[in-house]
Write an enzyme that holds these catalytic residues in place. Sequence first.
Site, PDB file in Angstrom:
ATOM      1  N   GLY A 118       1.334  -1.372   0.192  1.00  0.00           N
ATOM      2  CA  GLY A 118       0.133  -0.264  -0.302  1.00  0.00           C
ATOM      3  C   GLY A 118       0.619   1.267   0.259  1.00  0.00           C
ATOM      4  N   TRP A 173       1.969   3.261  -2.363  1.00  0.00           N
ATOM      5  CA  TRP A 173       2.238   4.286  -3.514  1.00  0.00           C
ATOM      6  C   TRP A 173       0.776   5.022  -3.143  1.00  0.00           C
ATOM      7  CZ3 TRP A 173       3.889   3.222  -9.170  1.00  0.00           C
ATOM      8  CH2 TRP A 173       5.561   2.565  -9.343  1.00  0.00           C
ATOM      9  N   ASP A 213      -5.295  -5.893  -5.792  1.00  0.00           N
ATOM     10  CA  ASP A 213      -4.284  -7.194  -6.019  1.00  0.00           C
ATOM     11  C   ASP A 213      -3.967  -8.882  -5.652  1.00  0.00           C
ATOM     12  OD1 ASP A 213      -0.483  -6.454  -4.597  1.00  0.00           O
ATOM     13  OD2 ASP A 213      -1.333  -7.676  -4.760  1.00  0.00           O
ATOM     14  N   ASP A 231      -6.700 -10.756  -8.641  1.00  0.00           N
ATOM     15  CA  ASP A 231      -5.817 -10.716  -9.889  1.00  0.00           C
ATOM     16  C   ASP A 231      -6.341  -9.841 -11.053  1.00  0.00           C
ATOM     17  OD1 ASP A 231      -3.965 -11.852 -11.478  1.00  0.00           O
ATOM     18  OD2 ASP A 231      -4.087 -13.921 -11.667  1.00  0.00           O
ATOM     19  N   ASP A 283       2.537  -1.196 -10.154  1.00  0.00           N
ATOM     20  CA  ASP A 283       4.187  -2.110  -9.837  1.00  0.00           C
ATOM     21  C   ASP A 283       3.882  -3.417  -9.343  1.00  0.00           C
ATOM     22  OD1 ASP A 283       6.358  -1.082  -8.599  1.00  0.00           O
ATOM     23  OD2 ASP A 283       5.991  -0.923  -6.597  1.00  0.00           O
ATOM     24  N   LYS A 340       6.337  -0.197 -13.534  1.00  0.00           N
ATOM     25  CA  LYS A 340       7.004  -1.048 -13.549  1.00  0.00           C
ATOM     26  C   LYS A 340       7.444  -1.943 -14.825  1.00  0.00           C
ATOM     27  CE  LYS A 340       7.623  -3.695  -9.577  1.00  0.00           C
ATOM     28  NZ  LYS A 340       8.004  -3.779  -8.701  1.00  0.00           N
TER      29      LYS A 340
HETATM   30  C1  LIG Z   1       6.491  -4.278  -5.524  1.00  0.00           C
HETATM   31  S1  LIG Z   1       5.019  -4.885  -5.545  1.00  0.00           S
HETATM   32  C2  LIG Z   1       4.334  -2.971  -5.246  1.00  0.00           C
HETATM   33  C3  LIG Z   1       3.965  -1.983  -4.526  1.00  0.00           C
HETATM   34  C4  LIG Z   1       3.508  -1.209  -3.828  1.00  0.00           C
HETATM   35  N1  LIG Z   1       3.796  -0.838  -5.163  1.00  0.00           N
HETATM   36  C5  LIG Z   1       4.029  -0.187  -2.951  1.00  0.00           C
HETATM   37  O1  LIG Z   1       4.070   0.411  -3.157  1.00  0.00           O
HETATM   38  O2  LIG Z   1       3.149  -0.600  -1.736  1.00  0.00           O
HETATM   39  C6  LIG Z   1       3.796  -5.946  -6.462  1.00  0.00           C
HETATM   40  C7  LIG Z   1       2.378  -5.980  -6.307  1.00  0.00           C
HETATM   41  O3  LIG Z   1       1.551  -6.471  -6.825  1.00  0.00           O
HETATM   42  C8  LIG Z   1       1.106  -7.679  -6.837  1.00  0.00           C
HETATM   43  N2  LIG Z   1       0.708  -9.140  -8.402  1.00  0.00           N
HETATM   44  C9  LIG Z   1       1.523  -8.798  -8.959  1.00  0.00           C
HETATM   45  N3  LIG Z   1       0.872  -9.420 -10.114  1.00  0.00           N
HETATM   46  C10 LIG Z   1      -0.036  -9.369  -9.811  1.00  0.00           C
HETATM   47  C11 LIG Z   1      -1.825  -9.459 -10.401  1.00  0.00           C
HETATM   48  N4  LIG Z   1      -1.933 -10.246 -11.836  1.00  0.00           N
HETATM   49  N5  LIG Z   1      -2.953  -8.848 -10.194  1.00  0.00           N
HETATM   50  C12 LIG Z   1      -2.671  -8.150  -9.051  1.00  0.00           C
HETATM   51  N6  LIG Z   1      -1.597  -7.739  -8.315  1.00  0.00           N
HETATM   52  C13 LIG Z   1      -0.658  -8.764  -8.413  1.00  0.00           C
HETATM   53  C14 LIG Z   1       2.183  -8.512  -5.984  1.00  0.00           C
HETATM   54  O4  LIG Z   1       1.114  -9.285  -5.461  1.00  0.00           O
HETATM   55  C15 LIG Z   1       2.468  -7.871  -4.944  1.00  0.00           C
HETATM   56  O5  LIG Z   1       1.722  -7.379  -4.582  1.00  0.00           O
END
Ligand SMILES: C[S@@+](CC[C@H](N)C(=O)[O-])C[C@H]1O[C@@H](n2cnc3c(N)ncnc32)[C@H](O)[C@@H]1O
EC number: 2.1.1.166
Length: 232
Positions: free
Chosen positions: A75, A77, A94, A110, A134, A174
């Site tokens: 969370g 961002w 997420d 998802d 992200d 990203k």
């Molecule tokens: C690097 S983290 C994000 C960090 C966030 N921006 C923060 O500031 O806290 C990446 C996130 O992308 C999510 N993610 C990856 N594939 C996903 C998908 N298909 N659907 C939803 N979320 C996904 C992962 O579960 C993970 O929590």
Amino acid sequence: MSRGGSGGRTRVKTARGRTAASQRWLERQLNDPYVRRAKAEGYRSRAAYKLIELDERFGLLKGVRRVLDLGIAPGGWSQVVRRQVPAASIVGIDLLPVDPIDGVTIMQLDFMDDSAPRLLEEALGGQADLVLSDMAANTVGHPQTDHLRTMGLVEAGVDFACDILRPGGAFVAKVLAGGADNDLVATLKRNFTAVKHAKPPASRKDSSEWYVIAQGFKGRAATVDARADEER
Ligand SMILES: C[S@@+](CC[C@H](N)C(=O)[O-])C[C@H]1O[C@@H](n2cnc3c(N)ncnc32)[C@H](O)[C@@H]1O
């Protein structure tokens, strides 16, 4: 010392039961100034500083009213957006559960699920000014596979952004350096007036991640024309 293994790799546990990899991770966290700063300033992740730095450079949050945060967990961002623009409507998605954030609508789903675009659009209640992604696919340790899996998420994010952004809106994602980045940049250039990339100081130097910043969405009509051109 005990040994455990998975997928052919041997994990060596320290005397206190931690694997060497988790020990290294812990040390890196303890020595990381962004981790300390996040704790002191009440951010849930050090990733918050990546958005803060991107915003300082590209003015992403100025005047935004509706923001989507794809891959919101834990969370950081959304906290940044909330603090900088308290009146903004923020919707995040997420795979993982996320503790509530005041003023942010969070979906545990998802993003690749067929229902996700519609549910996000309904929750946002109008066109977005900014779509943030992200998202990163779980890594399997094979750089090319990791790159392609994350690029799949980014491409789905671009498609969705082109459907939900208002003209003039922005998309930030990203990406992992790899080989499919050129196609992404070409698609973005067709749909946005300015496309840049950056690696904010908070992004670890040993990580292959960087961020693409696309501003000045040309609008749905331009997107549809570009798609028709591609199909001809
Ligand atoms: C690097 S983290 C994000 C960090 C966030 N921006 C923060 O500031 O806290 C990446 C996130 O992308 C999510 N993610 C990856 N594939 C996903 C998908 N298909 N659907 C939803 N979320 C996904 C992962 O579960 C993970 O929590």
